[in-house]
Write an enzyme that holds these catalytic residues in place. Structure first.
Site, PDB file in Angstrom:
ATOM      1  N   CYS A   1       0.835  -1.203  -0.012  1.00 54.72           N
ATOM      2  CA  CYS A   1       0.157   0.051  -0.030  1.00 54.72           C
ATOM      3  C   CYS A   1       0.926   1.358  -0.005  1.00 54.72           C
ATOM      4  O   CYS A   1       2.077   1.113   0.255  1.00 54.72           O
ATOM      5  CB  CYS A   1      -0.918   0.022   1.055  1.00 54.72           C
ATOM      6  SG  CYS A   1      -1.902  -1.385   1.535  1.00 54.72           S
TER       7      CYS A   1
ATOM      8  N   ARG B   1       1.169   1.644  -5.904  1.00 54.06           N
ATOM      9  CA  ARG B   1       1.436   0.527  -5.013  1.00 54.06           C
ATOM     10  C   ARG B   1       0.138  -0.011  -4.572  1.00 54.06           C
ATOM     11  O   ARG B   1      -0.083  -1.095  -3.567  1.00 54.06           O
ATOM     12  CB  ARG B   1       2.068   1.126  -3.655  1.00 54.06           C
ATOM     13  CG  ARG B   1       3.359   1.917  -4.087  1.00 54.06           C
ATOM     14  CD  ARG B   1       3.876   2.394  -2.833  1.00 54.06           C
ATOM     15  NE  ARG B   1       4.255   1.410  -1.432  1.00 54.06           N
ATOM     16  CZ  ARG B   1       5.240   0.800  -1.489  1.00 54.06           C
ATOM     17  NH1 ARG B   1       6.200   1.095  -2.312  1.00 54.06           N
ATOM     18  NH2 ARG B   1       5.321   0.064  -0.406  1.00 54.06           N
TER      19      ARG B   1
ATOM     20  N   TRP C   1      -3.835  -1.521  -1.217  1.00 57.29           N
ATOM     21  CA  TRP C   1      -3.736  -2.856  -1.891  1.00 57.29           C
ATOM     22  C   TRP C   1      -4.126  -3.867  -1.109  1.00 57.29           C
ATOM     23  O   TRP C   1      -3.295  -4.237  -0.019  1.00 57.29           O
ATOM     24  CB  TRP C   1      -2.210  -3.183  -2.546  1.00 57.29           C
ATOM     25  CG  TRP C   1      -2.040  -4.647  -3.081  1.00 57.29           C
ATOM     26  CD1 TRP C   1      -1.595  -5.727  -2.600  1.00 57.29           C
ATOM     27  CD2 TRP C   1      -2.312  -4.942  -4.400  1.00 57.29           C
ATOM     28  NE1 TRP C   1      -1.511  -6.492  -3.621  1.00 57.29           N
ATOM     29  CE2 TRP C   1      -2.117  -6.077  -4.682  1.00 57.29           C
ATOM     30  CE3 TRP C   1      -3.028  -4.151  -5.529  1.00 57.29           C
ATOM     31  CZ2 TRP C   1      -2.103  -6.708  -5.863  1.00 57.29           C
ATOM     32  CZ3 TRP C   1      -3.319  -4.696  -6.683  1.00 57.29           C
ATOM     33  CH2 TRP C   1      -2.837  -6.093  -6.768  1.00 57.29           C
TER      34      TRP C   1
ATOM     35  N   ASN D   1       1.196  -0.196   6.038  1.00 61.05           N
ATOM     36  CA  ASN D   1       1.230  -1.022   4.839  1.00 61.05           C
ATOM     37  C   ASN D   1       2.201  -1.759   5.231  1.00 61.05           C
ATOM     38  O   ASN D   1       3.095  -1.878   5.929  1.00 61.05           O
ATOM     39  CB  ASN D   1       2.292   0.030   3.792  1.00 61.05           C
ATOM     40  CG  ASN D   1       3.089  -0.927   2.704  1.00 61.05           C
ATOM     41  OD1 ASN D   1       2.500  -1.867   2.466  1.00 61.05           O
ATOM     42  ND2 ASN D   1       4.133  -0.545   2.493  1.00 61.05           N
ATOM     43  N   GLY D   2       1.817  -3.301   4.910  1.00 64.05           N
ATOM     44  CA  GLY D   2       2.394  -4.528   5.296  1.00 64.05           C
ATOM     45  C   GLY D   2       1.325  -5.338   5.703  1.00 64.05           C
ATOM     46  O   GLY D   2       0.240  -5.448   5.609  1.00 64.05           O
TER      47      GLY D   2
ATOM     48  N   GLU E   1       9.311 -20.018 -19.593  1.00 68.93           N
ATOM     49  CA  GLU E   1       9.395 -18.749 -19.103  1.00 68.93           C
ATOM     50  C   GLU E   1      10.286 -17.929 -19.739  1.00 68.93           C
ATOM     51  O   GLU E   1      10.023 -16.916 -20.221  1.00 68.93           O
ATOM     52  CB  GLU E   1       9.164 -18.737 -17.556  1.00 68.93           C
ATOM     53  CG  GLU E   1       9.088 -17.697 -16.912  1.00 68.93           C
ATOM     54  CD  GLU E   1       7.733 -16.808 -17.365  1.00 68.93           C
ATOM     55  OE1 GLU E   1       6.890 -17.288 -17.848  1.00 68.93           O
ATOM     56  OE2 GLU E   1       7.737 -15.600 -16.939  1.00 68.93           O
TER      57      GLU E   1
ATOM     58  N   LYS F   1       9.507 -14.550 -21.912  1.00 66.17           N
ATOM     59  CA  LYS F   1       9.967 -13.226 -21.555  1.00 66.17           C
ATOM     60  C   LYS F   1      10.489 -12.624 -22.735  1.00 66.17           C
ATOM     61  O   LYS F   1      10.328 -11.334 -23.001  1.00 66.17           O
ATOM     62  CB  LYS F   1      11.033 -13.323 -20.241  1.00 66.17           C
ATOM     63  CG  LYS F   1      10.454 -13.465 -19.019  1.00 66.17           C
ATOM     64  CD  LYS F   1       9.574 -12.325 -18.537  1.00 66.17           C
ATOM     65  CE  LYS F   1       8.171 -12.586 -18.904  1.00 66.17           C
ATOM     66  NZ  LYS F   1       7.157 -13.328 -17.994  1.00 66.17           N
TER      67      LYS F   1
ATOM     68  N   GLU G   1       8.029 -11.771 -25.618  1.00 61.93           N
ATOM     69  CA  GLU G   1       7.215 -10.784 -25.435  1.00 61.93           C
ATOM     70  C   GLU G   1       7.445  -9.512 -25.288  1.00 61.93           C
ATOM     71  O   GLU G   1       6.913  -8.435 -25.811  1.00 61.93           O
ATOM     72  CB  GLU G   1       5.976 -10.980 -24.320  1.00 61.93           C
ATOM     73  CG  GLU G   1       6.839 -10.912 -22.955  1.00 61.93           C
ATOM     74  CD  GLU G   1       5.762 -11.361 -21.807  1.00 61.93           C
ATOM     75  OE1 GLU G   1       4.701 -11.039 -21.845  1.00 61.93           O
ATOM     76  OE2 GLU G   1       6.266 -11.939 -20.654  1.00 61.93           O
TER      77      GLU G   1
ATOM     78  N   HIS H   1      14.347 -34.774 -30.619  1.00 60.30           N
ATOM     79  CA  HIS H   1      12.935 -34.908 -31.443  1.00 60.30           C
ATOM     80  C   HIS H   1      12.661 -33.838 -32.280  1.00 60.30           C
ATOM     81  O   HIS H   1      11.593 -33.881 -32.836  1.00 60.30           O
ATOM     82  CB  HIS H   1      11.932 -35.322 -30.398  1.00 60.30           C
ATOM     83  CG  HIS H   1      12.220 -36.450 -29.573  1.00 60.30           C
ATOM     84  ND1 HIS H   1      12.293 -37.598 -30.108  1.00 60.30           N
ATOM     85  CD2 HIS H   1      12.478 -36.613 -28.280  1.00 60.30           C
ATOM     86  CE1 HIS H   1      12.560 -38.603 -28.984  1.00 60.30           C
ATOM     87  NE2 HIS H   1      12.764 -37.976 -28.062  1.00 60.30           N
TER      88      HIS H   1
ATOM     89  N   LYS I   1      -2.043  -6.408 -19.783  1.00 63.79           N
ATOM     90  CA  LYS I   1      -1.672  -7.081 -18.456  1.00 63.79           C
ATOM     91  C   LYS I   1      -2.766  -8.010 -18.036  1.00 63.79           C
ATOM     92  O   LYS I   1      -2.516  -9.217 -17.628  1.00 63.79           O
ATOM     93  CB  LYS I   1      -1.589  -5.937 -17.520  1.00 63.79           C
ATOM     94  CG  LYS I   1      -1.139  -6.408 -16.072  1.00 63.79           C
ATOM     95  CD  LYS I   1       0.468  -6.827 -16.041  1.00 63.79           C
ATOM     96  CE  LYS I   1       0.860  -7.413 -14.759  1.00 63.79           C
ATOM     97  NZ  LYS I   1       1.898  -8.072 -14.872  1.00 63.79           N
TER      98      LYS I   1
HETATM   99  O1  M6R Z   1      -3.391 -12.907 -14.493  1.00 60.38           O
HETATM  100  P1  M6R Z   1      -3.056 -13.956 -14.924  1.00 60.38           P
HETATM  101  O2  M6R Z   1      -1.645 -14.624 -14.243  1.00 60.38           O
HETATM  102  O3  M6R Z   1      -4.303 -14.964 -15.258  1.00 60.38           O
HETATM  103  O4  M6R Z   1      -2.304 -13.890 -16.681  1.00 60.38           O
HETATM  104  C1  M6R Z   1      -2.187 -14.716 -17.342  1.00 60.38           C
HETATM  105  C2  M6R Z   1      -1.352 -14.420 -18.551  1.00 60.38           C
HETATM  106  O5  M6R Z   1      -2.032 -13.459 -19.501  1.00 60.38           O
HETATM  107  C3  M6R Z   1      -0.091 -13.888 -18.098  1.00 60.38           C
HETATM  108  O6  M6R Z   1       0.672 -14.824 -17.105  1.00 60.38           O
HETATM  109  C4  M6R Z   1       0.925 -13.464 -19.164  1.00 60.38           C
HETATM  110  O7  M6R Z   1       1.319 -14.412 -19.926  1.00 60.38           O
HETATM  111  C5  M6R Z   1       2.138 -12.523 -18.708  1.00 60.38           C
HETATM  112  N1  M6R Z   1       1.707 -11.417 -18.394  1.00 60.38           N
HETATM  113  C6  M6R Z   1       3.252 -12.715 -19.681  1.00 60.38           C
HETATM  114  O8  M6R Z   1       4.307 -12.155 -18.956  1.00 60.38           O
END
Ligand code: M6R
Length: 610
Positions: free
Chosen positions: A2, A27, A74, A98-99, A483, A487, A490, A506, A605
């Site tokens: 927060c 935050r 938050w 906050n905490g 992952e 990263k 994207e 394969h 997001k």
């Molecule tokens: O909010 P969520 O974890 O359900 O979102 C799922 C994906 O859209 C999310 O993990 C997305 O792949 C990441 N932002 C990528 O870094």
């Protein structure tokens, strides 16, 4: 996470506090509130939702006074609502926090036993009542009352407090959550970070854990919670306002990468029972009886969260000895999936609002399965639909590319596996203690790996022109390979593939030549020998190996062009470390290419559509 702000001086406090909160809205923005001493008493205005709602409320009911505190929330304990919004008042005092207070349940029970009535579901309200009690029991002033009250509190906090009896004082304190004091001209401020204070002063004091500060218009004093006077250096901050919002980092993503050790600490806080090698079930809704009888753990998730569930599945099978599957939620919803009433369906989602994951959960619930939501956002759609919740407490993640939310998901999944393992008798107390101890030490190991960020920048420079990049890993290294590839693609827009290292032969082996950079996740774990062989196969075809390996591994050193070293840790916590260099390298590649790192093209997001 927060944001808090405090002000005492000669100007009207409310606009200054609201302006500070605006800088802290990153935050959290579930609710906001403000308490102002108007010379006669304390007036509080709170509003559900973003800060703009508080501003609207203040237009209707302006607050005037030169001392006050404010908060943007938050939610962690208690759903977002006006009643749970800060400040929380008890008798003459009002508090923002906050905490997370770990012992709030026990303290609340004690206070309720003394006849105290609670108005909110928050952990924070106990702090207000404890301070009020100290004043009632003879503490000479607010400063002493806060100091004494904090002696009863276990957990993390940054607080700011005002009292009716002291119209020209704000008392603030920190332990585990950030708090900065700003020294202005004829005014003193405090805030969760320098952003909130920069338009008023550049002279800051960064409080340390255990510090309690009394702010008055013309000065301040600091003591530890134990009553020892301390002197903290005044630092001059020359950041621009934009730099400050990101705590000096160029992008939110980089800031969030570096926040991971703290975020993991927040995930673990209050959940580990080291003495018994066990985990507190909290709000998970998984009773020991159900844990013993459940037949399968079925994960549903998307994107990065799906990658976390692959690790989750490994842990559940290895540690809890329960059959486990993981499915992409977008596939589950359009298949005719089979769920059983003794399934525990675990929906993993940072936002808790992902449309595909919600649809998969609806199917699971329709089939009578028990659902656990693992989310970062309190009271979001998935936790509301589910039978129980496991929150990661990572705080808001602003960068679209998930970083701290991924590693906190990993930590939470490992806690779940340990909990199930212990209830089912698949994991002994000693084995539980060993993994929990390793998990507990992970934030400090993360700090060590993140300390090598400059070297990741060097590696990134070699990759800015790469069109294709391969990531390989086995076991718990496999989800990290996926992952790492996600990263990179994207945010840098390079094509990247993550593969289980054993699958290379394969198909993907055909891609390897001297132009292909290949990341190999090869720590000294139980898959080490096999992964090393795959690395040799890449080298035999002139592929450029970047190895993520255990410090001092000479065999890997002979094969790789670039080495990223990790400390030697327990196998089960490795993914929390192996992913860090991949996040940093992706970040630096994207930044070197001049891409919009925090808002990469075509992405959102939170994906609330199919
Ligand atoms: O909010 P969520 O974890 O359900 O979102 C799922 C994906 O859209 C999310 O993990 C997305 O792949 C990441 N932002 C990528 O870094």
């Amino acid at each position: 996470m927060c944001g808090i702000v405090g002000y005492v001086g000669s100007r009207n406090a409310a606009p200054i506090i609201v302006d500070g909160l605006r800088k802290l809205e990153y935050r959290g923005y579930d609710s906001a509130g403000i308490a102002i001493h108007d010379g006669k008493g304390i007036e509080i205005v709170r509003a559900l939702g973003k800060l703009v709602k508080l501003s609207d409320a203040l237009e209707k009911r302006p607050l005037n006074g030169t001392t006050g505190i404010g908060h943007t929330r938050w939610a962690t304990h208690g759903r977002p609502s006006e009643v749970n919004a800060h400040p929380h008042a008890a008798g003459p005092v009002a508090v923002v926090h906050n905490g997370i207070i770990e012992n709030h349940v026990a303290v609340r029970a004690e206070l309720e036993g003394q006849g105290i009535k609670f108005l909110s579901d928050t952990d924070t309200e106990i702090i207000a009542h404890l301070i009020h009690r100290e004043l009632d029991q003879g503490a000479p002033n607010l400063f002493e009352a806060v100091r004494k009250a904090l002696g009863r509190v276990v957990g993390a906090y940054a607080i700011a407090v005002v009292s009716r009896a002291e119209p020209d004082v704000v008392v603030a304190a920190r332990f585990g959550s950030p708090l900065v004091v700003g020294i202005g001209e004829d005014e003193m401020l405090c805030g969760s970070d320098v952003t909130a204070l920069l338009s008023h002063t550049r002279n800051m004091v960064f409080l340390e854990d255990g510090d309690v500060v009394e702010l008055k218009q013309n000065g301040y004093r600091i003591e530890t919670v134990n009553g020892t006077a301390v002197d903290r250096k005044v630092k001059r901050i020359d950041w621009s306002a934009v730099q400050a919002e990101k705590a000096g980092f160029k992008h939110f993503m980089l800031k969030e990468i570096h926040e991971q050790p703290d975020a993991i600490e927040a995930t673990l806080r209050g959940r580990i029972d080291l003495q018994n090698g066990d985990v507190h079930a909290g709000e998970m809704g998984v009773t020991p009886e159900f844990a013993k009888t459940l037949g399968r753990v079925y994960f549903v998730a998307c994107g990065t969260s799906h990658h976390a569930t692959i690790a989750g599945r490994y842990w559940i099978e290895k540690i809890a000895r329960v059959p486990s599957v993981t499915e992409l939620a977008s596939e589950v919803r359009y298949r005719d999936p089979i769920f059983f009433p003794n399934d525990l369906v675990v929906a993993v989602s940072q936002s808790g609002e992902t449309a595909d994951t919600i649809a998969a959960v609806k199917a699971a619930k329709a089939a009578g399965a028990q659902v656990l939501a693992l989310s970062n956002v309190l009271d979001s759609a998935l936790p509301r639909m589910a039978d129980g919740a496991l929150y990661t407490h990572a705080g808001p993640e602003i960068g679209v590319a998930s970083t701290k939310c991924f590693t906190t998901q990993l930590a939470a999944l490992l806690l779940l596996a340990i909990y199930l393992g212990r209830q089912r008798g698949a994991l002994s107390k000693e084995q539980g203690q060993e993994i929990l101890q390793a998990l507990w030490e992970t934030p400090s190991h993360m700090r060590e790996v993140l300390g090598d960020a400059d070297y990741m920048h060097v590696i990134a420079k070699k990759l800015t022109h790469a069109k294709d990049v391969l990531f390989l890993g086995r076991g718990l290294g496999f989800p990290i390979a996926l992952e790492g590839a996600l990263k990179l693609k994207e945010i840098s827009y390079a094509h990247a593939e993550g593969y289980a290292a054993g699958e290379m032969k394969h198909g993907p082996i055909a891609l390897i030549d001297e132009n292909l950079p290949v990341f190999v996740i090869c720590p000294r774990d139980s898959h080490y020998d096999k992964t090393l062989s795959n690395m040799q196969e890449v080298r035999a075809r002139e592929g450029q190996v970047i190895a993520i390996a255990t410090k001092g591994d000479e065999a890997v050193m002979e094969l790789a062009q670039h080495m990223v070293w990790l400390p030697k840790v327990n196998d089960d916590v490795l993914p929390l470390l192996t992913v860090l260099p991949l996040q940093l390298i992706s970040y630096y590649v994207a930044n070197l290419k001049g891409n919009d790192v925090d808002q990469p093209r075509n992405l959102a997001k939170t994906v609330t559509v199919e």
